[in-house]
Structure formats: C-alpha cells, structure tokens
Design an enzyme around this catalytic site. Structure first.
Site, PDB file in Angstrom:
ATOM      1  N   PHE A 157      -8.349   5.060   3.018  1.00  8.34           N
ATOM      2  CA  PHE A 157     -10.231   5.918   3.094  1.00  8.34           C
ATOM      3  C   PHE A 157      -9.713   5.606   4.943  1.00  8.34           C
ATOM      4  O   PHE A 157      -9.764   6.719   4.950  1.00  8.34           O
ATOM      5  CB  PHE A 157     -11.002   5.153   2.910  1.00  8.34           C
ATOM      6  CG  PHE A 157     -11.663   4.754   3.445  1.00  8.34           C
ATOM      7  CD1 PHE A 157     -12.776   4.892   4.262  1.00  8.34           C
ATOM      8  CD2 PHE A 157     -11.158   2.431   3.121  1.00  8.34           C
ATOM      9  CE1 PHE A 157     -13.168   3.923   4.799  1.00  8.34           C
ATOM     10  CE2 PHE A 157     -12.101   2.570   4.325  1.00  8.34           C
ATOM     11  CZ  PHE A 157     -13.199   2.556   4.886  1.00  8.34           C
ATOM     12  N   LYS A 181       0.026   8.790  -3.090  1.00 11.86           N
ATOM     13  CA  LYS A 181      -1.019   7.617  -3.977  1.00 11.86           C
ATOM     14  C   LYS A 181      -2.820   7.448  -3.104  1.00 11.86           C
ATOM     15  O   LYS A 181      -2.390   6.724  -2.577  1.00 11.86           O
ATOM     16  CB  LYS A 181      -1.122   6.523  -4.774  1.00 11.86           C
ATOM     17  CG  LYS A 181      -1.543   6.640  -5.814  1.00 11.86           C
ATOM     18  CD  LYS A 181      -3.499   6.279  -5.309  1.00 11.86           C
ATOM     19  CE  LYS A 181      -3.789   5.341  -4.833  1.00 11.86           C
ATOM     20  NZ  LYS A 181      -5.147   5.167  -4.760  1.00 11.86           N
ATOM     21  N   ARG A 185     -11.438   7.796  -2.023  1.00 11.44           N
ATOM     22  CA  ARG A 185     -12.736   7.436  -1.829  1.00 11.44           C
ATOM     23  C   ARG A 185     -12.738   9.001  -0.708  1.00 11.44           C
ATOM     24  O   ARG A 185     -13.912   9.559  -1.065  1.00 11.44           O
ATOM     25  CB  ARG A 185     -12.699   6.210  -0.517  1.00 11.44           C
ATOM     26  CG  ARG A 185     -12.819   5.092  -0.680  1.00 11.44           C
ATOM     27  CD  ARG A 185     -13.866   4.247  -0.745  1.00 11.44           C
ATOM     28  NE  ARG A 185     -13.341   2.956  -1.755  1.00 11.44           N
ATOM     29  CZ  ARG A 185     -13.173   2.804  -2.589  1.00 11.44           C
ATOM     30  NH1 ARG A 185     -13.834   3.720  -3.872  1.00 11.44           N
ATOM     31  NH2 ARG A 185     -13.055   1.862  -3.023  1.00 11.44           N
ATOM     32  N   CYS A 289      -8.209   0.224  11.803  1.00 11.92           N
ATOM     33  CA  CYS A 289      -7.617  -0.775  11.787  1.00 11.92           C
ATOM     34  C   CYS A 289      -7.462  -0.847  13.676  1.00 11.92           C
ATOM     35  O   CYS A 289      -7.387  -2.637  13.511  1.00 11.92           O
ATOM     36  CB  CYS A 289      -6.307  -0.441  10.887  1.00 11.92           C
ATOM     37  SG  CYS A 289      -5.321   0.554  11.944  1.00 11.92           S
TER      38      CYS A 289
END
Ligand code: NAD
Length: 506
Positions: A157, A181, A185, A289
């Site tokens: 997300f 895919k 969210r 991240c």
C-alpha cells in the site's frame, strides 16, 4: 477519474483486456479516507476465475507486444511517461486521498516510479546479448534475452504508484505481459495507470490489474502460465510468496519489511543529522520501507545532543490533512495501522524505554475521526525491546545509544532486517569502513534514505529481500527475461561424420 470527496462510497473494478471490468465474485474490501476516518470506496476482490481470465487476456496480448521491436516498445513507454506527467496532479491527488501521504510526497511517489519506466525505455541496449566469434573452427556462439511471457506483480500500500511501476516498467519493456495485484488499500492509482498504458498504445491485455486479497495472489502463484512473480510487502508474506512461487516452478523476487538504522558519529554535523532524521523517520508517517526507525548515536554526549535537537524539531512538525499545504505528514493508512502503532508505543513504555515525545492522541481540527499518530520519540531503547525488534511502520523513532563505532556497526549488521542503513560523519575513513563492512543492502553516507536511482538496483538483504536479483537497474532485465544461447556453424561442405566425444572449448 478523480473521485470527489463526498459521503457516497465509490466502487472500483479490475482492468482486463484494455478496459475496466466489474468484479463478479461478490467479495469487496473497504478503502478508507484516512483523513476523514471513514470508508470512501470499495474494491472488488477477484476470484481465481477472474484472475484466470486476466492471465488469458495477458497471454493473448503478449505475443503481439513481444513482436514489436524493443525500441518501438520503448517509445510507447515514453508516451506513457508523458501521459503520466500530463495527469500528475490528478494521479497524486488520487494517491493522497487513499493513502494519506501529502500531495508533495504523492508526486514523488509517481516521479520515482516513472524514472524507472524512462530507464526501461532503454530496453534495446539492456536486452543485447553476447557474441563470441570462432569458438571452434567455423563455430560461433551468441546469447539473447527473451521475454518470459506473462509475469505478475504484487505490491504494497505504501507506494501505490512507484512500486507497480518499478515492477512493470522493465517487465513490459522486455516484451512481457504484466498482471498487477496491487494493494487493496489504495488501488485507484494502479487502475488509472492501466488506462494510461492503454492510451499510450500498449496492446489490450498486456497490462492488467486484478484487485483482491490472498485468493487472487494464490491464483497467480498457482497459474502455470505466470512465469515470474515480483513481490513487495511485509516479510512474512514475502517469504510465503517466495516459497510458493518456487514450489510452482516460478522465479520470484520478494522484498520484505525493514528496520533501518542511522548511525550518528560524534563528529557528525548534528543539525544536519537531526534534520535528516526528522524527514526520514516521520515523512509519510513512517510508512516507508526506507524510513529510519532506529537512530544510533555513538557516545552519551552525541546521544544527549541528538535528543535535544530532535525534540526542538518535533515541536515544529505539523501533522495534518494530506491535501492541505503546510502538513508535514498525514494520517496512517487504516484504523488497524493506528491501533498497531499505538500498541507498540504502549509496549515501549511498558518495557522501560524513555518516551520523550508521545504521538498518541494526536488531533487535527475538523478531522476528528482521522487515523492520526503524531511524531513519537523513544530514548534508551535496547535490542531486547519489542519496539526495536519489530517493524512498527509508523512515525515512531527509537534511539539506541552505542558506546562506540564497533557497537553501532554490530547493531546494524546483526539486525535481522537489512534494507537500508545510514551513517552521518565527517570522517571519510569511518564512512568507508562502514559502507564496506555493514551487512545491509543499501547504504547512505550523510544521506538518510539511500534509495538508489533508476539505473542502479534496489534491494535489501536478509529478511528484507528474498531472491538473487534486485528491482530496477540491469537486474530487472535479467529477472524478466530468460537467456538463450545459440551455438552455430555454417558448414562449407566438408562432412566429417558423427562425433562421439564432447567437444572442448579450444
Ligand atoms: P503486506 O505484506 O500486508 O501486503 C503486500 C501485498 O501482499 C498486498 O498486495 C496484499 O494484498 C498481499 N497480501 C497480504 N497478505 C497476503 C497473504 N496472506 N497472502 C497473499 N498475499 C497477501 O504489506 P503492506 O502492509 O501493504 O506494505 C507494507 C510492508 O511492505 C512493510 O513491511 C514495508 O516495509 C514493506 N515494503 C517493503 C519494500 C521493499 O522494497 N523492501 C518497499 C515497500 C514496502
């Protein structure tokens, strides 16, 4: 299309065969407006059959796409980049509304994505093979890189534009069809990108979006026509995807979670380090991240100075609505994320860390229900504490004090994650030693978030990355192609009969 903010709940679709296709499974997921704290839309969850249909459409389109020469494919991708730039404000607004990051940050999300598409447009060069003349008498060898066919990406997300574009840019440029895919969210941006791929001239079926959850992911993993899986998300799911893809004979690159450290040496420019930390720890509400979640000042005095500098700066931060100017960062993505982050803050207090600034209970006027978490700072965190061991993925910075450089280096290297790391110092020798010895995939020297540019590769080590090839850069072209090696001879009429001994190289 940009959804106007209103009390009505919009319904999204999938994108298959060059058009939006309504979901038929009857299953949906909620999409929140994280600022208002309400459900603003719903996204269909694809059944295995719907995924199957998307893969069939991809398979059909792929042959036509692969037959276009790579330079022309590159031109189509550059046309896509132009279209994205034309629609940048619209896409960034759509992104902010579902994710919650600020508009400026949403623009960067898109920008860092299209930089990889621009790089991938250099496919003619990146797909070149090798040639060796006369490896034996009249014998030549050459290698070529061919597309895999249909490949799939599963994305998180937190970068709904950048990560899908990192995955699909090189894959498409290499002649594959790509089934995405995206995260359930914030799927509106990937759907909009799909429309722009079609408008740019990508043939129908070559870029598809199937929305969904585990059922859709498993259908992609199990479909033998899908040859490779690019995954980015949390570590447990990355491990699951990596193992399952391998069990089904597919290649996979799976990037997981992170716990990025920043070492601050006593000789560092403390103001510069504190400014860098504030942006890297709290930007995008810590939902990156490559966010710094652990600061490691070396020496007690450095630690005290750092905490004071951070406290000063935290006071000036504005947590606010994503689309309003002046907000430094917005809400977190879902009520579950807010609950998880606040749970970690409570655990940190319970486990004995010093809570310097508490972001719980943050309020934003006019947005009472929003998923707000303010900047949170812990001092004297130790490696045994849960706030150190787990990825919190929120605006929470832990300060772990180290006695000396070796202890700081060890902390970074021994952490199970190995995505990004940074050192702030004025000493080239320490910086060089650190960059060489630290067991982490991406290193910053006086750079807090060292996300490599498009023509280098991006990938973490240890629990942050599974698979041997990284995202973007030349690795991506190796990942999304297979090598064929051709050994050829054009006999001049001399017939020597059959050979029963393996030929040698010279
Ligand atoms: P997530 O793992 O929950 O979801 C990622 C994707 O996997 C989504 O598309 C989701 O639908 C799917 N998924 C979730 N559960 C699944 C299951 N049980 N089976 C199959 N598929 C499943 O991650 P997220 O919350 O969307 O993203 C945040 C995470 O991603 C953080 O851990 C962050 O560090 C990580 N991340 C890593 C990188 C990197 O390059 N290393 C980049 C961005 C984000």
């Amino acid at each position: 299309m940009v959804h106007e903010s209103s009390a009505t709940v919009y319904e999204l679709a999938h994108y298959v065969g060059g058009q939006r296709v309504d979901g038929t499974s009857g299953r949906f997921g909620d999409i929140y407006d994280p600022c208002a704290g309400r459900v603003q839309g719903r996204v269909p969850f694809a059944s295995a059959e719907e995924v199957h249909n998307a893969v069939s459409a991809a398979e059909k389109g792929q042959a036509e796409w692969a037959a276009i020469n790579p330079q022309r494919r590159g031109r189509i991708l550059l046309k896509f980049v132009d279209l994205v730039n034309e629609h940048l404000d619209e896409i960034a607004t759509l992104l902010s509304r579902e994710h919650g990051k600020t508009l400026a940050d949403a623009r960067s999300d898109v920008q860092r994505g299209i930089e990889v598409v621009e790089f991938a447009a250099g496919a003619p060069h990146l797909l070149k093979g090798e040639f060796s003349d006369s490896v034996g008498t009249g014998l030549d060898v050459h290698s070529l890189r061919q597309p895999l066919g249909v490949v799939a990406g599963i994305s998180p997300f937190n970068f709904p534009a950048m990560i899908p574009l990192w995955q699909c840019g090189p894959a498409l440029a290499a002649g594959n069809a790509f089934v995405l895919k995206p995260s359930e969210r914030d799927p509106s941006v990937p759907l909009r990108l799909a429309e722009l791929f079609t408008e740019a001239g990508v043939p129908d079926g070559v870029f598809s979006v199937v929305n969904g959850d585990k059922e859709a992911v498993d259908a992609l993993l199990e479909d033998p026509r899908v040859k490779a899986i690019g995954f980015v998300g949390s570590t447990p799911i990355a491990q699951y995807i990596y193992a399952t893809a391998a069990a089904h004979g597919k290649r996979a690159q799976c990037f997981g979670g992170a716990k990025n450290h920043m070492v601050i040496m006593p000789d560092a420019d403390l103001d510069m380090a504190a400014d860098a930390l504030i942006g890297a720890a709290y930007g995008s509400a810590g939902e990156r991240c490559m966010a710094i979640s652990v600061a490691v000042p070396v020496g007690e005095e450095t630690g005290d100075r750092l905490i004071a500098a951070l406290q000063d700066r935290i006071k000036g931060l504005t947590v606010g609505p994503s689309l309003e100017k002046g907000s430094d960062f917005g809400p977190v993505v879902t009520p579950a994320a807010k609950e998880r982050i606040e749970g970690y803050i409570a655990a940190g207090v319970e486990e004995g860390a010093t809570l310097v600034t508490d972001g719980r209970g943050a309020k934003v006027e006019g947005y009472d229900g929003g998923f707000w978490v303010g900047p949170t700072l812990f001092d004297r965190v130790t490696p045994e504490m849960s706030i150190y061991q787990h990825e919190i993925f929120g605006p929470v910075l832990s300060v772990v004090r180290a006695e000396d450089y070796e202890e700081a280096l060890r902390l970074c290297s021994e952490n199970p994650y190995g995505n990004g790391v940074a050192i702030f110092t004025r000493d080239g020798d320490s910086a060089r030693d650190f960059a060489s010895r630290v067991e982490v995939g991406m290193v910053g020297v006086n750079v807090p978030i060292p996300v490599p540019i498009a023509y280098y590769t991006f990938g973490g080590w240890k629990a942050s990355g599974f698979g041997d090839l990284n995202q973007h850069g030349p690795d991506a072209f190796r990942f999304y192609t297979k090598t064929k090696t051709v050994t050829s001879r054009w006999p001049s009429g001399i017939r020597q009969g059959a050979h029963f001994v393996m030929p040698e190289g010279s």
